[in-house]
Design a protein around this motif. Structure first.
Motif, PDB file in Angstrom:
ATOM      1  N   THR A   1       9.583   7.457 -17.941  1.00 58.63           N
ATOM      2  CA  THR A   1       8.916   7.099 -16.687  1.00 58.63           C
ATOM      3  C   THR A   1       9.874   6.467 -15.687  1.00 58.63           C
ATOM      4  N   PHE A   2      10.581   5.439 -16.120  1.00 55.72           N
ATOM      5  CA  PHE A   2      11.445   4.710 -15.189  1.00 55.72           C
ATOM      6  C   PHE A   2      12.561   5.587 -14.615  1.00 55.72           C
ATOM      7  N   PRO A   3      13.295   6.343 -15.426  1.00 58.12           N
ATOM      8  CA  PRO A   3      14.336   7.200 -14.831  1.00 58.12           C
ATOM      9  C   PRO A   3      13.781   8.246 -13.859  1.00 58.12           C
ATOM     10  N   MET A   4      12.566   8.750 -14.158  1.00 54.67           N
ATOM     11  CA  MET A   4      12.010   9.807 -13.316  1.00 54.67           C
ATOM     12  C   MET A   4      11.514   9.297 -11.966  1.00 54.67           C
ATOM     13  N   ILE A   5      11.232   7.995 -11.857  1.00 53.25           N
ATOM     14  CA  ILE A   5      10.741   7.464 -10.584  1.00 53.25           C
ATOM     15  C   ILE A   5      11.824   6.676  -9.834  1.00 53.25           C
ATOM     16  N   THR A   6      13.077   6.765 -10.285  1.00 56.60           N
ATOM     17  CA  THR A   6      14.143   6.069  -9.565  1.00 56.60           C
ATOM     18  C   THR A   6      14.302   6.552  -8.113  1.00 56.60           C
ATOM     19  N   PRO A   7      14.073   7.840  -7.786  1.00 54.41           N
ATOM     20  CA  PRO A   7      14.122   8.211  -6.357  1.00 54.41           C
ATOM     21  C   PRO A   7      13.078   7.474  -5.536  1.00 54.41           C
ATOM     22  N   GLN A   8      11.873   7.280  -6.107  1.00 54.36           N
ATOM     23  CA  GLN A   8      10.830   6.535  -5.400  1.00 54.36           C
ATOM     24  C   GLN A   8      11.198   5.056  -5.274  1.00 54.36           C
ATOM     25  N   ILE A   9      11.931   4.545  -6.250  1.00 52.33           N
ATOM     26  CA  ILE A   9      12.375   3.144  -6.164  1.00 52.33           C
ATOM     27  C   ILE A   9      13.305   2.971  -4.971  1.00 52.33           C
ATOM     28  N   VAL A  10      14.233   3.910  -4.788  1.00 53.59           N
ATOM     29  CA  VAL A  10      15.154   3.834  -3.656  1.00 53.59           C
ATOM     30  C   VAL A  10      14.389   3.886  -2.338  1.00 53.59           C
TER      31      VAL A  10
ATOM     32  N   GLY B   1       5.115   3.247 -26.481  1.00 49.02           N
ATOM     33  CA  GLY B   1       4.848   3.208 -25.049  1.00 49.02           C
ATOM     34  C   GLY B   1       5.965   2.548 -24.275  1.00 49.02           C
ATOM     35  N   TRP B   2       6.552   1.497 -24.856  1.00 50.69           N
ATOM     36  CA  TRP B   2       7.669   0.807 -24.208  1.00 50.69           C
ATOM     37  C   TRP B   2       8.880   1.724 -24.082  1.00 50.69           C
ATOM     38  N   GLU B   3       9.168   2.473 -25.143  1.00 49.14           N
ATOM     39  CA  GLU B   3      10.300   3.404 -25.111  1.00 49.14           C
ATOM     40  C   GLU B   3      10.044   4.552 -24.139  1.00 49.14           C
ATOM     41  N   ILE B   4       8.786   5.022 -24.089  1.00 53.63           N
ATOM     42  CA  ILE B   4       8.448   6.105 -23.164  1.00 53.63           C
ATOM     43  C   ILE B   4       8.659   5.657 -21.719  1.00 53.63           C
ATOM     44  N   PHE B   5       8.289   4.420 -21.438  1.00 58.47           N
ATOM     45  CA  PHE B   5       8.446   3.923 -20.067  1.00 58.47           C
ATOM     46  C   PHE B   5       9.919   3.879 -19.665  1.00 58.47           C
ATOM     47  N   TRP B   6      10.769   3.303 -20.520  1.00 59.56           N
ATOM     48  CA  TRP B   6      12.166   3.105 -20.152  1.00 59.56           C
ATOM     49  C   TRP B   6      12.997   4.372 -20.277  1.00 59.56           C
ATOM     50  N   LYS B   7      12.582   5.299 -21.142  1.00 61.43           N
ATOM     51  CA  LYS B   7      13.365   6.520 -21.345  1.00 61.43           C
ATOM     52  C   LYS B   7      12.890   7.693 -20.482  1.00 61.43           C
TER      53      LYS B   7
ATOM     54  N   GLY C   1       0.803  -1.226   0.000  1.00 58.62           N
ATOM     55  CA  GLY C   1       0.000   0.000   0.000  1.00 58.62           C
ATOM     56  C   GLY C   1       0.830   1.267   0.000  1.00 58.62           C
ATOM     57  N   VAL C   2       1.777   1.383   0.899  1.00 53.82           N
ATOM     58  CA  VAL C   2       2.609   2.588   0.982  1.00 53.82           C
ATOM     59  C   VAL C   2       3.445   2.751  -0.274  1.00 53.82           C
ATOM     60  N   GLN C   3       4.005   1.654  -0.778  1.00 51.24           N
ATOM     61  CA  GLN C   3       4.837   1.721  -1.975  1.00 51.24           C
ATOM     62  C   GLN C   3       4.028   2.192  -3.178  1.00 51.24           C
ATOM     63  N   ILE C   4       2.802   1.715  -3.306  1.00 54.38           N
ATOM     64  CA  ILE C   4       1.944   2.154  -4.415  1.00 54.38           C
ATOM     65  C   ILE C   4       1.688   3.648  -4.316  1.00 54.38           C
ATOM     66  N   LEU C   5       1.420   4.122  -3.117  1.00 50.06           N
ATOM     67  CA  LEU C   5       1.160   5.552  -2.921  1.00 50.06           C
ATOM     68  C   LEU C   5       2.376   6.388  -3.292  1.00 50.06           C
ATOM     69  N   LEU C   6       3.567   5.947  -2.911  1.00 50.60           N
ATOM     70  CA  LEU C   6       4.786   6.689  -3.240  1.00 50.60           C
ATOM     71  C   LEU C   6       5.054   6.687  -4.735  1.00 50.60           C
ATOM     72  N   PHE C   7       4.821   5.549  -5.383  1.00 49.80           N
ATOM     73  CA  PHE C   7       5.001   5.502  -6.832  1.00 49.80           C
ATOM     74  C   PHE C   7       3.990   6.407  -7.537  1.00 49.80           C
ATOM     75  N   LEU C   8       2.762   6.446  -7.046  1.00 49.35           N
ATOM     76  CA  LEU C   8       1.760   7.338  -7.635  1.00 49.35           C
ATOM     77  C   LEU C   8       2.189   8.796  -7.520  1.00 49.35           C
ATOM     78  N   ALA C   9       2.715   9.162  -6.375  1.00 48.12           N
ATOM     79  CA  ALA C   9       3.197  10.540  -6.203  1.00 48.12           C
ATOM     80  C   ALA C   9       4.330  10.844  -7.177  1.00 48.12           C
ATOM     81  N   GLY C  10       5.236   9.876  -7.371  1.00 53.14           N
ATOM     82  CA  GLY C  10       6.321  10.090  -8.327  1.00 53.14           C
ATOM     83  C   GLY C  10       5.833  10.184  -9.758  1.00 53.14           C
ATOM     84  N   LEU C  11       4.878   9.336 -10.127  1.00 52.15           N
ATOM     85  CA  LEU C  11       4.346   9.371 -11.489  1.00 52.15           C
ATOM     86  C   LEU C  11       3.617  10.678 -11.786  1.00 52.15           C
TER      87      LEU C  11
END
Length: 321
Positions: A246-255, A238-244, A210-220
């Motif tokens: 979305t994913f780099p922009m939410i790396t702080p939330q991943i940590v 869409g695949w390229e958009i995610f990896w180029k 639950g908490v992780q989903i909320l943090l990822f939503l805030a990052g997205l």
């Protein structure tokens, strides 16, 4: 006579001096008033941390170095020259296997929870009817989370599985059926064990996300929409958009989520080491040794979190860098 005249003149001069005005109380400016209000606001927190965290922490460390015996009026401690720590690694046949089990569980739980949370957050970030209700459903376990509650729910699930497995027909989606399918498909025993373990714990994974989903939503939601518009104009998929993007922009939330998931898994009541510490301290009354086991476990948590954060920091992207 002259002396009397001088004395009279001095007395008259003192009488003519005006009385000193009372000192004015120095008024506080706005910044000082806000600082005082801030200290008053956090004073209960500071008091609570000192009384219920720092002092017990120091006492537990001292207990870990001693033989502890509770007598009338308090506890008697006797220095034992680190025997509790030596016994944990050389004499206890239960601690190291339980520690290994705990580390193994975290090794697969944390990646699965983080990936699952990211996937659900990506779905909940889309526009669809009932999105608010869906978000509330996934965050509901955080509100009612409790070791006792989840144990009761797990017990009910286990009983239900026992009833279903004893019936004449079994569901094709049961854990046993999944294992049979994977074995017949030629997967190795380690892969089968991993998939079966994940399938058997899917409820716990959902419950802890639950908490992780909320943090990822805030990052997205903090990602600028112009980046997606520019990428679509350039013809990115869409695949390229995610990896180029979305994913780099939410790396702080991943940590953050990896760190939170590690701490949450380590401190979970169902953790084998936590249960062992509880058994030693509150059932066997071995307070000194249970404190030593707790401190060893605490140091392991710090080392793992520090190592993982150091590795992930090399791949973390922050806006403005």
């Amino acid at each position: 006579m002259a002396t009397e005249t001088v004395a009279q003149n001095v007395a008259a001069t003192k009488a003519e001096k005006p009385a000193k005005a009372p000192k004015k109380v120095k008024s506080l400016n706005l910044r000082q008033q806000e600082a005082r209000a801030g200290w008053l606001f956090i004073a209960p927190f500071i008091f609570g941390v000192c009384m219920f965290f720092i002092i017990p922490l120091i006492k537990s460390f001292w207990y870990s170095l001693c033989d502890v015996e509770f007598v009338l009026g308090g506890a008697e401690t006797t220095w034992n020259n680190f025997e509790n720590y030596v016994y944990a690694f050389r004499g206890d046949n239960n601690f190291l296997p339980k520690l290994k089990t705990s580390l193994t569980d975290i090794a697969w739980q944390v990646p699965v929870i983080v990936i699952f949370s990211m996937f659900i957050a990506l779905l909940l970030n889309q526009k669809f009817r009932g999105r608010v209700f869906a978000r509330a459903i996934f965050f509901l376990p955080v509100i009612v989370t409790s070791g006792i509650i989840i144990s009761i729910i797990n017990g009910d699930q286990y009983a239900q599985q026992q009833v279903e497995s004893g019936g004449a027909t079994a569901s094709m989606f049961s854990v046993g059926s999944i294992k049979t399918i994977l074995v017949n498909s030629g997967f190795s025993d380690d892969m089968v064990k991993l998939f079966v373990t994940i399938a058997d714990n899917i409820f716990n994974i959902t419950w802890k996300s639950g908490v992780q989903i909320l943090l990822f939503l805030a990052g997205l939601q903090s990602i600028p929409g112009q980046l997606y518009e520019a990428a679509k104009v350039e013809g990115a998929t869409g695949w390229e958009i995610f990896w180029k993007i979305t994913f780099p922009m939410i790396t702080p939330q991943i940590v953050i989520n990896v760190t939170y998931s590690i701490v949450d898994s380590f401190t979970d009541y169902n953790n084998s080491v936590i249960q062992y510490i509880y058994q030693l301290g509150f059932k066997e009354m071995r307070y000194g040794y249970s404190s030593a086991v707790a401190w060893i476990f605490f140091i392991c948590i710090l080392i793992i979190i520090g190592l993982i954060n150091w590795i992930l920091s090399k791949f973390t992207f922050y806006i403005g860098e």
